[in-house]
Scaffold this motif. Structure first.
Motif, PDB file in Angstrom:
ATOM      1  N   GLY A   6      -6.010  -1.223  -5.374  1.00 35.51           N
ATOM      2  CA  GLY A   6      -4.624  -1.261  -5.846  1.00 35.51           C
ATOM      3  C   GLY A   6      -4.082   0.088  -6.272  1.00 35.51           C
ATOM      4  N   ASN A   7      -4.950   1.016  -6.581  1.00 38.41           N
ATOM      5  CA  ASN A   7      -4.466   2.327  -7.011  1.00 38.41           C
ATOM      6  C   ASN A   7      -4.374   3.330  -5.870  1.00 38.41           C
ATOM      7  N   SER A   8      -4.562   2.853  -4.656  1.00 37.63           N
ATOM      8  CA  SER A   8      -4.354   3.813  -3.561  1.00 37.63           C
ATOM      9  C   SER A   8      -3.081   3.491  -2.810  1.00 37.63           C
ATOM     10  N   HIS A   9      -2.596   4.500  -2.106  1.00 41.90           N
ATOM     11  CA  HIS A   9      -1.412   4.302  -1.283  1.00 41.90           C
ATOM     12  C   HIS A   9      -1.780   3.513  -0.036  1.00 41.90           C
ATOM     13  N   GLY A  10      -0.947   2.554   0.293  1.00 45.82           N
ATOM     14  CA  GLY A  10      -1.178   1.771   1.495  1.00 45.82           C
ATOM     15  C   GLY A  10       0.019   1.871   2.419  1.00 45.82           C
ATOM     16  N   LEU A  52      -8.260  13.408   1.967  1.00 45.47           N
ATOM     17  CA  LEU A  52      -8.344  12.004   1.549  1.00 45.47           C
ATOM     18  C   LEU A  52      -9.275  11.230   2.480  1.00 45.47           C
ATOM     19  N   TYR A  91      -9.638   8.053   4.880  1.00 46.85           N
ATOM     20  CA  TYR A  91      -8.704   7.214   5.637  1.00 46.85           C
ATOM     21  C   TYR A  91      -9.372   5.938   6.112  1.00 46.85           C
ATOM     22  N   PRO A 111      -4.898  -4.598   3.265  1.00 44.52           N
ATOM     23  CA  PRO A 111      -4.966  -3.418   2.388  1.00 44.52           C
ATOM     24  C   PRO A 111      -4.225  -3.603   1.065  1.00 44.52           C
ATOM     25  N   HIS A 151      -7.838   6.266  -5.722  1.00 46.17           N
ATOM     26  CA  HIS A 151      -6.578   6.901  -5.304  1.00 46.17           C
ATOM     27  C   HIS A 151      -6.790   7.963  -4.233  1.00 46.17           C
ATOM     28  N   ARG A 152      -8.040   8.310  -3.951  1.00 41.65           N
ATOM     29  CA  ARG A 152      -8.312   9.281  -2.884  1.00 41.65           C
ATOM     30  C   ARG A 152      -8.423   8.609  -1.510  1.00 41.65           C
ATOM     31  N   ALA A 154      -6.519   6.506   1.504  1.00 40.50           N
ATOM     32  CA  ALA A 154      -5.243   6.059   2.073  1.00 40.50           C
ATOM     33  C   ALA A 154      -5.585   4.923   3.022  1.00 40.50           C
ATOM     34  N   LYS A 155      -4.982   3.779   2.805  1.00 45.45           N
ATOM     35  CA  LYS A 155      -5.320   2.596   3.621  1.00 45.45           C
ATOM     36  C   LYS A 155      -4.125   2.267   4.492  1.00 45.45           C
ATOM     37  N   ILE A 156      -4.380   2.247   5.760  1.00 48.19           N
ATOM     38  CA  ILE A 156      -3.284   2.141   6.718  1.00 48.19           C
ATOM     39  C   ILE A 156      -3.561   0.989   7.668  1.00 48.19           C
TER      40      ILE A 156
END
Ligand SMILES: Cc1ncc(C[n+]2csc(CCOP(=O)(O)OP(=O)(O)O)c2C)c(N)n1
Ligand code: SF4
Lengths: 615, 351
Positions: free
Chosen positions: B78-82, B104, B106, B73, B58-59, B61-63
């Motif tokens: 699955g537990n990170s923000h995308g 975070l 990146y 991504p 969760h640390r 961030a996949k962009i």
């Protein structure tokens, strides 16, 4: 030689300076305006400049206005003609009975003057050249010398100008004394050689009060500082660049950690507007308050991202300092011409919140409020300024801040809330206001993460192209926009003294001209109720105002009456009842223009129909 | 069903990393890419690298931008923000996100169409700014999602699936990244897990702009022209009422070869690429040397793979901007707002 009586007026006239861009006249001209303010007399100055840096004509106009009319007046009572290139046009623009001030070092053929004006020649170049040898000094001090001569002609108090020079060159003694010296060179020459004062005079008054004198762009930038913006990404474009430049300056002063000296902000000059808005969206997605400032062409480039902000529900603040378009149009001239482009920016069904400040004080307030709104509504908020407010100093009420104010960070679900077992669906309308909860990246090891995308998804942010799921989301976005109505600044209504069937709607920088026009219209016997729109979506009081009046004029500074289009579109009103009053030549709208346009229409309405007269 | 969730079942015997997480904790949704797509192999390598690094998912961030590659991504962490943003503009979104919270990790994922065409400017500028990120381009030489047009990394003279010859010169993103001052630069091949996993892990560990160009074959648009299993063949011989695009999955291409050697890899369309793994004694601290090395081997038609350049003392954008250590997104009015007393002073200065 004059065959028209010279204009005689105290504290109510217009002086226009015609200069050459790059001649360093701007600071002397601005000092002239400020000096009058120090006399306690309101002024309303305007920069009229070309979209070019060096050599082209530029004008600076100062309306001296004891009554405090801050809109442009139109007409020139005194022309300070320092640019041979524009001489003929400048001389032609002087009101009959007005004054022409020029550099008489080289004699001018009499055909170059007019009979109905007073001509005042001061040998500026000769005076300058006999005192200074350095060419740059000659150029700069010539401006101060004419300022000195004007101070004598207009009977201004030289102490007040000296005081201003003192403030400007505080700590730079040499510059200070040489400027004061130049001031007196001009002043003394005028006192000795001319009949001073002339018919136009500045007399001390107390009409300025505690008002401040500030440019809209600078005020908006300060609003961003107070509103908690920590990320600014921008790309230079006139007339918006000074927003970012002012934000940078304000941040340098007020936003450094006192212990470490480190910055509590990040400013990036993007490679273009696409990057600037991308940075804003990335930062806002990640929970920072972010904004960009641009103008029309930049908005066009940003529209894909604006659609993303709308659909993926990411906060963003865009300050749009409007200029005359389309395309490069007249990049240094003012208009209110991006209303439709911003209200419906991007493809697909989109609608955006627009804020319309009337002056720098509101630019400050609305800029700060924009960040609350963006986070509350999780969408793009446009702050719609224009060149006339953005790049001109305006007299306005002092800026105010309530120290008890906390930022409204909107609906953010925290790790604790997730731990409590709260149901998190990124696009779930838990409160019925259309606004879902979001989580910041990194919130919780196992809960609350989601995938942001511009592609359709369900209430739990799961990719879905089901028609019903898409429609459900689009409906919620409509609900959210309805919620916005009650969060944005409400329209302000002011009624005529007597009940009337006629109303007028206006917004933004038109405000001061409108206030003045109402007086002119009343003098012509026309009563009008006024509604100043301060935001889109329109509050329900706009519809009520329309219902209460037979005809409503919509005054705006663009060709196609864009606000009127928006009102018709959003309120489903019969367009015939909304009368467009448009001004779009790139100069700021004037009271004279509004009063004439509305007055003529009103006169026309008041003609008794033939049938009635016969019966 | 428009999305596929992965069953949550964990085998009790699964290996755990230092955080006590298993591989499964680093996975995402089930991929919807074509079976055999190189991008899925890269996904697997990202999962492996994060697992090995014992990163808290969760640390991260996949962009990403837009494209098949940019969809990936969703398939890891699955537990990170995308954030699947817009085409070509991942770098700016990532830059903004990074500015908001420097704490975070990146991860930027992009395609060659995304980064070398529409997003070429953003690619360049995010690198020159030194954004602390791991920027991975999943490079297949074509536009996968829009069905097979050339991308700007396609070699001059190469043929598209439709038989069109590419007459434009190719952009070498690695060469550009070197020139723009990226402080970690590598190239690899999707099928070379033994090389790719450590490269990704090292890039994540690097503080500064890390760039990895990963050659990643697309089975849909570089399969055999004459094959009876090719996309075209199947479509032309399909008598069904609706003309669906049918893709026949392939085995993903995997390679494993020794440093200092050249490996010729046959892609799905039969075309061959020569991968040259750099020697163990290659010095990756010499930017200029890397540039000539790259150019020399490109002239021989070889694609150099491995860690080409690293500056261990790199600075990042936050250092350039001298921002506070506290993430900007956590600052509130008490520290950001100068307050009414200051405003009174400002007012006074404006009279
Ligand atoms: C502004 C814009 N233009 C065009 C597209 C269409 N589009 C979507 S993906 C794509 C190309 C993707 O190619 P690449 O980045 O190489 O990714 P791949 O699919 O090959 O992995 C294009 C052109 C778009 N989504 N947005
Ligand atoms: S089209 Fe190509 S790039 Fe896209 S998923 Fe299929 S194989 Fe991968």
């Amino acid at each position: 030689m004059s065959d028209k009586k010279p204009i005689s007026s105290v504290n109510d006239f217009v002086v226009r300076f015609a200069n050459v861009n790059g001649s360093g006249s701007a600071s002397a001209n601005e000092m002239f305006a400020r000096a009058i303010l120090r006399h306690g007399v309101p002024v309303s100055p305007r920069n009229i400049f070309p979209s070019n840096i060096q050599g082209l004509p530029t004008w600076y106009e100062v309306r001296v206005t004891e009554d405090g009319h801050l809109g442009a007046r139109g007409g020139v009572d005194m022309m300070v003609a320092m640019n041979p290139q524009t001489w003929d046009k400048d001389v032609a623009g002087i009101e009959p009975g007005g004054y022409l001030f020029y550099d008489s070092t080289k004699p001018m053929p009499s055909a170059k003057f007019r009979d109905d004006i007073t001509v005042i020649g001061v040998p500026l170049t000769a005076i300058t050249n006999s005192t200074y040898t350095d060419p740059r000094q000659r150029q700069l001090f010539k401006n101060i010398i004419y300022l000195g001569a004007l101070s004598a002609l207009l009977e201004m108090d030289p102490k007040l100008i000296e005081q201003l020079i003192g403030e400007q060159y505080k700590g730079k003694e040499k510059l200070l004394s040489s400027n004061v010296h130049a001031l007196h060179l001009g002043r003394d020459w005028a006192l000795q050689n001319l009949k001073c004062p002339i018919g136009l005079r500045v007399r001390k008054s107390d009409k300025v009060g505690d008002r401040i004198f500030i440019e809209g762009n600078s005020a908006a930038a300060l609003g961003a500082v107070y509103g908690g913006a920590t990320v600014c990404a921008w790309y230079p474009i006139t007339p918006s660049s000074s927003v970012a430049e002012a934000f940078t300056a304000h941040c340098k002063k007020y936003r450094h950690d006192p212990e470490t000296g480190k910055a509590k902000y990040a400013i990036v000059q993007g490679e273009d507007e696409l990057a600037s808005i991308g940075i804003v969206i990335g930062a806002s997605w990640n929970g920072a308050r972010a904004f960009t400032a641009t103008s029309g062409p930049g908005i066009s480039l940003m529209t894909e991202f604006i659609g993303l902000s709308y659909f993926a529900e990411i906060p963003a603040v865009i300050m749009n300092i409007q200029r005359a378009g389309p395309s490069t149009g007249m990049p240094t001239r003012t208009q209110q011409c991006d209303i439709i482009a911003c209200a419906y920016a991007s493809h697909g069904d989109t609608k955006h919140v627009l804020l319309f400040p009337e002056d720098p004080a509101e630019a400050f307030e609305f800029a700060a409020a924009a960040f609350d709104l963006a986070e509350r509504l999780q969408t793009t908020i446009f702050l719609m300024l224009d060149l006339d407010i953005g790049m001109n100093h305006r007299l306005c009420r002092p800026l105010k801040w309530d120290d008890a104010k906390q930022y409204d960070r909107g609906k953010v679900m925290t790790a604790e809330m997730l731990e409590e077992g709260r149901d998190f669906g990124r696009y779930l309308d838990v409160d019925g206001d259309g606004i879902p909860y979001r989580t910041y990246p990194g919130t919780h090891p196992t809960k609350g993460s989601y995938f942001t995308r511009g592609t359709s998804r369900d209430r739990y942010a799961r990719y879905s192209e089901e028609g019903s799921v898409y429609a459900d989301n689009m409906q919620r976005l409509v609900r959210k926009f309805e919620t916005a109505q009650d969060l944005v600044p409400r329209p302000l209504q002011a009624n005529a003294e007597r009940p009337t069937k006629y109303g007028v709607i206006y917004f933004g920088s038109t405000s001061p001209a409108m206030d003045e026009a109402i007086g002119l219209l009343e003098a012509r016997g026309h009563q009008l109720d006024r509604l100043r729109i301060r935001a889109f979506p329109f509050h329900s009081s706009v519809a009520s105002f329309l219902a209460e009046h037979d005809f409503v004029y919509v005054v705006e500074q663009n060709r196609d009456s864009q606000l009127r289009q928006l009102i018709v579109n959003e309120n489903g009103i019969d367009p015939v009842r909304l009368v467009p009053i448009v001004h779009y030549d790139g100069t700021p709208i004037t009271a004279r223009f509004i009063a004439k346009a509305i007055g003529d229409h009103q006169d026309h309405l008041k003609v008794t129909p033939l049938r009635k007269a016969v019966s | 069903m428009t999305y596929i969730a992965k069953p949550k079942f964990h085998h009790p015997g699964l290996k755990k990393n230092a955080l006590g997480y298993t591989h499964r904790d680093y996975e995402g949704k089930i991929s919807t890419l074509c079976a055999g797509c190189g991008h899925d192999s890269i996904t697997a390598s990202i999962i492996e690298a994060c697992y090995e690094l014992s990163i808290e998912p969760h640390r991260v961030a996949k962009i990403s931008g837009i494209g098949c590659s940019s969809k990936t991504p969703d398939y890891f962490l699955g537990n990170s923000h995308g954030f699947n943003s817009v085409h070509g503009r991942m770098p700016s979104v990532l830059t903004g996100a990074n500015l908001a919270n420097r704490d975070l990790i990146y991860l930027g994922v992009s395609g060659d169409g995304d980064s070398a065409s529409i997003g070429f400017g953003q690619f360049a500028h995010s690198i020159r700014r030194g954004v602390n990120m791991t920027y991975i381009v999943e490079n297949n030489g074509v536009y996968g999602l829009t069905k097979g047009q050339f991308s700007a990394t396609a070699d001059r003279g190469s043929k598209s699936k439709k038989g069109v010859t590419n007459t434009d010169n190719a952009i070498d993103l690695v060469a550009i990244a070197l020139q723009l001052g990226a402080t970690f630069i590598a190239r690899s091949f999707s099928g070379d897990k033994s090389q790719l996993v450590p490269l990704i892990a090292a890039a994540i560990g690097h503080k500064g702009a890390s760039f990895i160009d990963v050659i990643s074959p697309c089975i849909a648009f570089n399969n055999h022209a004459g094959s009876t299993k090719s996309f075209d063949y199947v479509r032309e011989h399909n008598d069904a009422v609706n003309r669906l695009d049918v893709l026949v999955g392939r085995d993903p291409i995997a390679v494993d070869y020794a440093p200092g050697t050249v490996q010729v890899v046959e892609q799905h369309d039969g075309s061959k690429i020569a991968l040259r793994k750099i020697d163990a004694d290659y010095d990756p601290h010499d930017r200029l040397g890397a540039q000539t090395f790259l150019a020399r081997h490109a002239a021989k038609g070889q694609i150099v793979t491995g860690l080409l350049y690293v500056d261990p003392d790199a600075e990042d954008l936050h250092e350039h901007l001298n921002t506070v250590e506290t993430p900007l997104n956590s600052l509130e009015a008490d520290t950001l707002c100068p307050g009414s007393a200051v405003l009174d002073k400002i007012n006074a200065s404006l009279r």
